[in-house]
Design a protein around this motif. Structure first.
Motif, PDB file in Angstrom:
ATOM      1  N   ALA A  64       0.664  -1.227   0.043  1.00 53.09           N
ATOM      2  CA  ALA A  64      -0.037  -0.229  -0.191  1.00 53.09           C
ATOM      3  C   ALA A  64       0.814   1.315   0.137  1.00 53.09           C
ATOM      4  O   ALA A  64       0.523   2.274  -0.648  1.00 53.09           O
ATOM      5  N   ALA A  65       2.064   1.308   0.723  1.00 55.00           N
ATOM      6  CA  ALA A  65       2.927   2.494   0.731  1.00 55.00           C
ATOM      7  C   ALA A  65       3.599   2.432  -0.670  1.00 55.00           C
ATOM      8  O   ALA A  65       3.589   3.789  -0.881  1.00 55.00           O
ATOM      9  N   VAL A  83       0.194   9.896   9.307  1.00 53.59           N
ATOM     10  CA  VAL A  83       1.145   8.855   8.785  1.00 53.59           C
ATOM     11  C   VAL A  83       0.855   8.401   7.346  1.00 53.59           C
ATOM     12  O   VAL A  83       1.908   7.948   6.500  1.00 53.59           O
ATOM     13  N   GLY A  84      -0.740   8.094   7.184  1.00 51.05           N
ATOM     14  CA  GLY A  84      -0.836   7.777   5.585  1.00 51.05           C
ATOM     15  C   GLY A  84      -0.331   8.480   4.636  1.00 51.05           C
ATOM     16  O   GLY A  84      -0.146   8.246   3.567  1.00 51.05           O
ATOM     17  N   ARG A  85      -1.036   9.921   5.003  1.00 48.96           N
ATOM     18  CA  ARG A  85      -0.667  10.923   3.795  1.00 48.96           C
ATOM     19  C   ARG A  85       0.655  11.202   3.694  1.00 48.96           C
ATOM     20  O   ARG A  85       1.218  11.428   2.586  1.00 48.96           O
ATOM     21  N   PHE A  86       1.712  11.243   4.814  1.00 50.72           N
ATOM     22  CA  PHE A  86       3.029  11.252   4.614  1.00 50.72           C
ATOM     23  C   PHE A  86       3.471  10.027   3.752  1.00 50.72           C
ATOM     24  O   PHE A  86       4.532  10.249   2.680  1.00 50.72           O
ATOM     25  N   LEU A  87       3.307   8.829   3.898  1.00 46.11           N
ATOM     26  CA  LEU A  87       3.775   7.454   3.058  1.00 46.11           C
ATOM     27  C   LEU A  87       2.990   7.608   1.705  1.00 46.11           C
ATOM     28  O   LEU A  87       3.922   7.264   0.630  1.00 46.11           O
ATOM     29  N   ALA A  88       1.807   8.130   1.611  1.00 46.12           N
ATOM     30  CA  ALA A  88       1.410   8.348   0.099  1.00 46.12           C
ATOM     31  C   ALA A  88       2.148   9.295  -0.738  1.00 46.12           C
ATOM     32  O   ALA A  88       2.338   9.266  -1.662  1.00 46.12           O
ATOM     33  N   GLY A  89       2.506  10.349   0.087  1.00 48.57           N
ATOM     34  CA  GLY A  89       3.501  11.534  -0.452  1.00 48.57           C
ATOM     35  C   GLY A  89       4.818  11.188  -0.932  1.00 48.57           C
ATOM     36  O   GLY A  89       5.220  11.433  -1.900  1.00 48.57           O
TER      37      GLY A  89
END
Length: 294
Positions: A187-188, A227-233
């Protein structure tokens, strides 16, 4: 005692000495230096007067490590961003088949526990490691540290309470850990924010260690959304020549990320109730350089 016997005795105890030094320091290179210094002390010692070589070597290593701790604490005051232990490649499954003993060793060297140990005094850390990780009796620890047994018990109790308050409480089946790690990594890499959010605990956090020498958050990120938005970015920006390798570090599955075949970072997660509670990312090049050959 012949020179060959002395060398054999030291090498026989080297894994124990390295285990003590690393758990106290959280730094592989510093632990290796301490063990080397212990060898120099051993090589110069009047060994005919040493009744118990193992106890002598542990005592010397522990005291050298306490001295080194006091030095690195001053050095770490200038560390940029969050600090995480240097990844330590382990393979307890090969050397410790017993599940209970393996779990004890893995827990005592986990990133979460070593981070908590950073907040203890050098003596508290020494007592905790010798007692909790290696099962030394209080009387023997007292002799190793030249302290009274009552004082050692107080140090052990204080250290144990502190660690118990701070470290996460969970047990994760290795197969479940691998499955969740693989799904979270996928996912990341894909920048799948919905997929990440489905795997993150609501109060998840991300701890990135770069030492100011690579890109990583300079503060701990709190909440699944951040955390999710950072990894997606990060996924959107991309990393040239990115590849992955699964390894065991600090007693648990981790992912070594490589950029054009060179170590770029180490990624590991803490898990509770089937969700990712903490994401650890170590990108300080000084801490991952040794993983190039693993």
């Amino acid at each position: 005692m012949t020179t060959d016997t002395a060398i054999d005795l030291f090498e026989e105890n080297r894994p124990l000495l390295m285990g003590v030094a690393y758990r106290m320091l959280g730094r592989v290179a510093d632990a290796e230096d301490v063990v080397q210094d212990a060898w120099l002390r051993w090589s110069r010692a009047e060994r005919t007067e040493v009744r118990e070589p193992r106890a002598y070597l542990v005592r010397v290593t522990t005291r050298l490590t306490i001295d080194r701790l006091r030095q690195v604490r001053a050095r770490d005051e200038a560390y940029v961003g969050p600090w995480l232990p240097e990844p330590y490649v382990t393979d307890f499954g090969d050397i410790v088949p017993d599940t209970a003993e393996r779990a004890l060793l893995a827990d005592s060297v986990s990133l979460a526990v070593l981070v908590v140990l950073e907040s203890l005094s050098p003596l508290e850390r020494a007592v905790f490691v010798l007692r909790e990780a290696f099962g030394y009796p209080y009387a023997e620890i007292a002799a190793l540290l030249d302290r009274g047994e009552a004082a050692v018990r107080q140090l052990a109790g204080r250290a144990r309470r502190h660690v118990d308050e701070k470290r996460p409480r969970y047990e994760v089946d290795p197969a479940q850990r691998r499955d969740l790690t693989e799904r979270f990594l996928a996912a990341a890499v894909e920048g799948d924010l919905n997929g990440l959010m489905s795997l993150l605990a609501p109060d998840a956090r991300l701890v990135g260690d770069s030492g100011g020498k690579a890109k990583a958050p300079v503060r701990v990120l709190h909440s699944a959304d951040k955390v999710g938005r950072f990894l997606a970015g990060v996924a959107r920006k991309g990393v040239p020549g990115l590849s992955f390798r699964f390894i065991e570090v600090n007693g648990a599955l981790a992912v070594l990320t490589l950029a054009d075949g060179k170590p770029d970072g180490v990624f590991q997660v803490d898990i509770a109730d089937g969700r990712v509670t903490t994401v650890y990312i170590i990108r300080n090049p000084d801490k991952i350089r040794s993983l190039a050959g693993d």
